[in-house]
Design an enzyme around this catalytic site. Structure first.
Site, PDB file in Angstrom:
ATOM      1  N   ARG A   3      -8.699  -0.740  28.938  1.00  0.00           N
ATOM      2  CA  ARG A   3      -8.730   0.917  28.407  1.00  0.00           C
ATOM      3  C   ARG A   3      -9.056   1.698  29.532  1.00  0.00           C
ATOM      4  O   ARG A   3      -8.553   3.029  29.582  1.00  0.00           O
ATOM      5  CB  ARG A   3      -9.250   1.052  26.985  1.00  0.00           C
ATOM      6  CG  ARG A   3     -10.824   0.837  27.212  1.00  0.00           C
ATOM      7  CD  ARG A   3     -11.385   0.617  26.057  1.00  0.00           C
ATOM      8  NE  ARG A   3     -11.121  -0.608  25.334  1.00  0.00           N
ATOM      9  CZ  ARG A   3     -11.692  -1.068  24.089  1.00  0.00           C
ATOM     10  NH1 ARG A   3     -12.240  -0.387  23.317  1.00  0.00           N
ATOM     11  NH2 ARG A   3     -11.381  -2.476  23.494  1.00  0.00           N
TER      12      ARG A   3
ATOM     13  N   LYS B 102     -16.984 -13.227  30.413  1.00  0.00           N
ATOM     14  CA  LYS B 102     -16.324 -13.945  29.138  1.00  0.00           C
ATOM     15  C   LYS B 102     -17.024 -15.273  29.352  1.00  0.00           C
ATOM     16  O   LYS B 102     -17.131 -16.144  30.575  1.00  0.00           O
ATOM     17  CB  LYS B 102     -14.785 -14.069  29.323  1.00  0.00           C
ATOM     18  CG  LYS B 102     -14.217 -13.041  29.081  1.00  0.00           C
ATOM     19  CD  LYS B 102     -12.454 -13.019  29.236  1.00  0.00           C
ATOM     20  CE  LYS B 102     -11.713 -11.841  28.935  1.00  0.00           C
ATOM     21  NZ  LYS B 102     -11.872 -11.224  27.618  1.00  0.00           N
TER      22      LYS B 102
HETATM   23  N1  BES Z   1      -8.010  -8.938  28.365  1.00  0.00           N
HETATM   24  C1  BES Z   1      -8.711  -9.121  27.120  1.00  0.00           C
HETATM   25  C2  BES Z   1      -7.935  -8.942  25.822  1.00  0.00           C
HETATM   26  C3  BES Z   1      -7.290 -10.440  25.479  1.00  0.00           C
HETATM   27  C4  BES Z   1      -7.797 -11.490  24.660  1.00  0.00           C
HETATM   28  C5  BES Z   1      -6.087 -10.761  26.005  1.00  0.00           C
HETATM   29  C6  BES Z   1      -7.267 -12.513  24.727  1.00  0.00           C
HETATM   30  C7  BES Z   1      -5.186 -11.789  25.746  1.00  0.00           C
HETATM   31  C8  BES Z   1      -5.895 -12.888  24.977  1.00  0.00           C
HETATM   32  C9  BES Z   1      -9.357  -7.601  27.099  1.00  0.00           C
HETATM   33  O1  BES Z   1      -9.646  -7.043  28.261  1.00  0.00           O
HETATM   34  C10 BES Z   1     -10.747  -7.772  26.495  1.00  0.00           C
HETATM   35  O2  BES Z   1     -11.840  -8.549  26.750  1.00  0.00           O
HETATM   36  N2  BES Z   1     -10.977  -6.975  25.215  1.00  0.00           N
HETATM   37  C11 BES Z   1     -12.109  -7.307  24.700  1.00  0.00           C
HETATM   38  C12 BES Z   1     -12.571  -5.741  23.959  1.00  0.00           C
HETATM   39  C13 BES Z   1     -13.937  -5.652  23.564  1.00  0.00           C
HETATM   40  C14 BES Z   1     -15.092  -6.135  24.506  1.00  0.00           C
HETATM   41  C15 BES Z   1     -14.218  -4.651  22.928  1.00  0.00           C
HETATM   42  C16 BES Z   1     -12.025  -8.079  23.300  1.00  0.00           C
HETATM   43  O3  BES Z   1     -11.000  -8.097  22.774  1.00  0.00           O
HETATM   44  O4  BES Z   1     -12.802  -8.916  23.268  1.00  0.00           O
HETATM   45 MN    MN Z   2     -11.360  -7.841  29.364  1.00  0.00          MN
END
Ligand code: BES
Ligand code: MN
Ligand code: ZN
Length: 544
Positions: free
Chosen positions: A392, A318
């Protein structure tokens, strides 16, 4: 690779000191306290003292409304006005909290309004020892709402701050100060204010129904606050093993079973999702099973929580600006632990199992790479196109495992997608399900519990985007509708014939803005109250 040097880690967490709450027969004028809280509604011609405030208003010569108006108060929701108490009150301060629009004649205040007002007042009283709450209490539900709101609003997370540590130590609770905390010069934040220690609810009935309502509210609030504590603990002090230990401690204290599967057993069992996500970290993954059983139970619910103690994104790292609050990525698991604990403490006549899918998602030489294929616990293979879609993967293994026990209902809770936050904002969680009636039911129960949620669809055409040229499925699909894609992925791991729902709490789990009502900054404990409400309903019979 050294992690946080062990000698600088906070070994004994100083978690929430519990605020005490009692139903009191004292009068608002006669009770010795630091403050008396009264309600004030927004009337057509200015602020109007609410029921419960009569004695205080009288002490102001019947001019409380006028005084508040002169101070610029309106009685709007969330408004808190502190004023010096008049002669005749034992408490030195009166706190007037806004209740919003004056209800129509014969109508009562709505429970969520009472909860939030009590929360705002308790929050404004941080640092005080004792407060009397003289808010409108009509039926037992009102008493429960005020108790719950006040106890949730009183919450403070002071584990790493001087003020909190000192206050806790002074309380004789045996809390230890963080290293360098005791005796250190006042910090930039001036030290922290301890949570309001004692609350007396005035003016309500004190019969069996009201006592039971208060007892339930206290258990609920303590369990929501437990989840908040776990969420607020930074990832260098709460890793998967630490979380599992916290679960064991809670189980011992409240009498529910806790079984931990460590990394060796996970490998033996073929938990490719949990291991694949956890393998880049210095701290290994865990699967924790919690169990509350009741001899009179006719239904079994399985609760499954995403427990990523830190989500860096992994190799699909990230960017800065997206990882500062990712200690909150275990909020689903925290909610599940708290809900099972509440079910045990309330001795609900329903069987509840909890599954905590715990791992830390880190990039390293041993981390899963984008393009890797994992063999999941179910036997399905998953091509990991993005290591940041890790939730997931750990949930898939836990859902398969939980399904083996054939629960009547299965609900997972997860901070799963940023897409859900884009869709619903920061205060509302999304509900998806393989049964429309179940989804609707959960939405109604959440609403009654004071949690904002919204039903979301599972459009089958979005499955196509997850097709992989080499594996059974990929861990991501189309960007559009990303929250729904994640739900469709999870559904692939739900056992035949099980009524299932998925709560995506990515928005409301962590409050990065200012506090409001009974919601603090930081971990909120989102979904705990909804899960407990679901368990209570299941104790009474079928959910769909
Ligand atoms: N933990 C994150 C989602 C999240 C985002 C939680 C903001 C709380 C606040 C999750 O693991 C994630 O990174 N999801 C990605 C999925 C994508 C790579 C398909 C996302 O939502 O960008
Ligand atoms: Mn994530
Ligand atoms: Zn995540």
């Amino acid at each position: 690779m050294p992690r946080t040097p062990p000698e600088t880690r906070t070994r004994e967490w100083i978690l929430t000191t519990v605020t005490a709450l009692t139903l009191s027969s004292s009068s608002a004028t006669g009770l010795r306290a630091d403050a008396v809280v009264v309600g004030v509604a927004k009337g057509p011609k200015g602020p109007v003292p609410a029921p419960g405030a009569e004695a205080v208003d009288e002490a102001y010569g019947g001019k409380l409304g006028a005084v508040l108006e002169a101070l610029g108060a309106s009685g709007g929701e969330g408004e808190v006005t502190k004023l010096p108490a008049p002669d005749g009150l034992k408490a030195p301060v009166v706190v007037a909290v806004g209740l919003g629009a004056l209800p129509e004649k014969g109508d009562a205040y709505d429970t969520e309004t009472l909860r939030r007002a009590a929360g705002s007042a308790a929050r404004a009283l941080a640092g005080a020892k004792k407060a009397a709450f003289a808010l409108p209490l009509d039926v037992a539900d009102d008493t429960a709402a005020v108790a719950e709101g006040a106890l949730l609003g009183a919450y403070a997370f002071n584990t790493y701050r001087d003020g909190g540590a000192d206050a806790a130590a002074a309380d004789g609770k045996g809390a230890k100060a963080t290293k360098g905390g005791k005796g250190a010069k006042a910090r930039a934040n001036g030290g922290a204010k301890a949570a309001l220690a004692e609350i007396a609810l005035l003016g309500g009935k004190r019969d069996k129904a009201h006592r039971a309502a208060v007892e339930r509210a206290a258990v609920l609030a303590e369990e929501v606050n437990r989840a908040r504590d776990l969420i607020n603990l930074p990832s260098n002090d709460l890793d998967p093993t630490g979380f599992a230990a916290a679960a064991q401690q809670a189980g011992k204290e409240h009498g529910f079973k806790v079984a931990v599967t460590d990394e060796k057993a996970l490998a033996k069992g073929g938990y490719g999702g949990l291991l694949g996500v956890g393998q880049g970290s210095q701290t290994p993954p865990r699967l924790v099973r919690l169990e509350h059983r009741h001899p009179k139970a006719t239904q079994t619910i399985a609760l499954v929580g995403k427990g990523i103690t830190y989500d860096s994104g992994g190799i699909s790292l990230k960017p800065a600006g997206h990882n500062e609050t990712m200690k909150c990525d275990m909020s689903g698991a925290a909610a599940v632990l708290s809900a099972v604990s509440a079910a045990a403490r309330l001795n609900l006549p329903v069987n509840v199992t909890g599954w905590l899918a715990l791992a830390e998602n880190m990039p390293s030489g041993s981390a899963t790479r984008p393009g890797d294929v994992l063999r999941m616990y179910s036997g399905k293979t998953v091509e990991v196109l993005n290591t940041d879609a890790e939730g997931r993967l750990v949930l898939a293994d836990a859902l398969t495992k939980a399904s083996e026990e054939k629960p009547d209902y299965m609900i997972d809770v997860a901070t799963l997608t940023g897409a859900m936050v884009l869709a619903l904002g920061n205060r509302t969680f999304g509900i998806m399900a393989n049964d429309d009636a179940f989804r609707t039911r959960i939405h109604m129960l959440a609403e009654a519990a004071g949690e904002q949620s919204w039903p979301m669809p599972m459009p089958p055409e979005l499955k196509k985007g997850m097709e992989s040229p080499i594996a059974d499925i990929a861990n991501m699909g189309e960007r559009m509708g990303g929250g729904l894609v994640a739900g469709l992925f999870l559904e692939e791991f739900v056992g035949e014939g099980i009524t299932w729902a998925h709560l995506d709490i990515a928005g409301p789990a962590f409050n990065s803005s200012g506090p409001f009502g009974y919601t603090p900054k930081g971990g909120t404990g989102s979904a705990v109250r909804t899960l407990v409400a679901i368990a209570e309903e299941a104790a009474h019979g079928d959910l769909v």
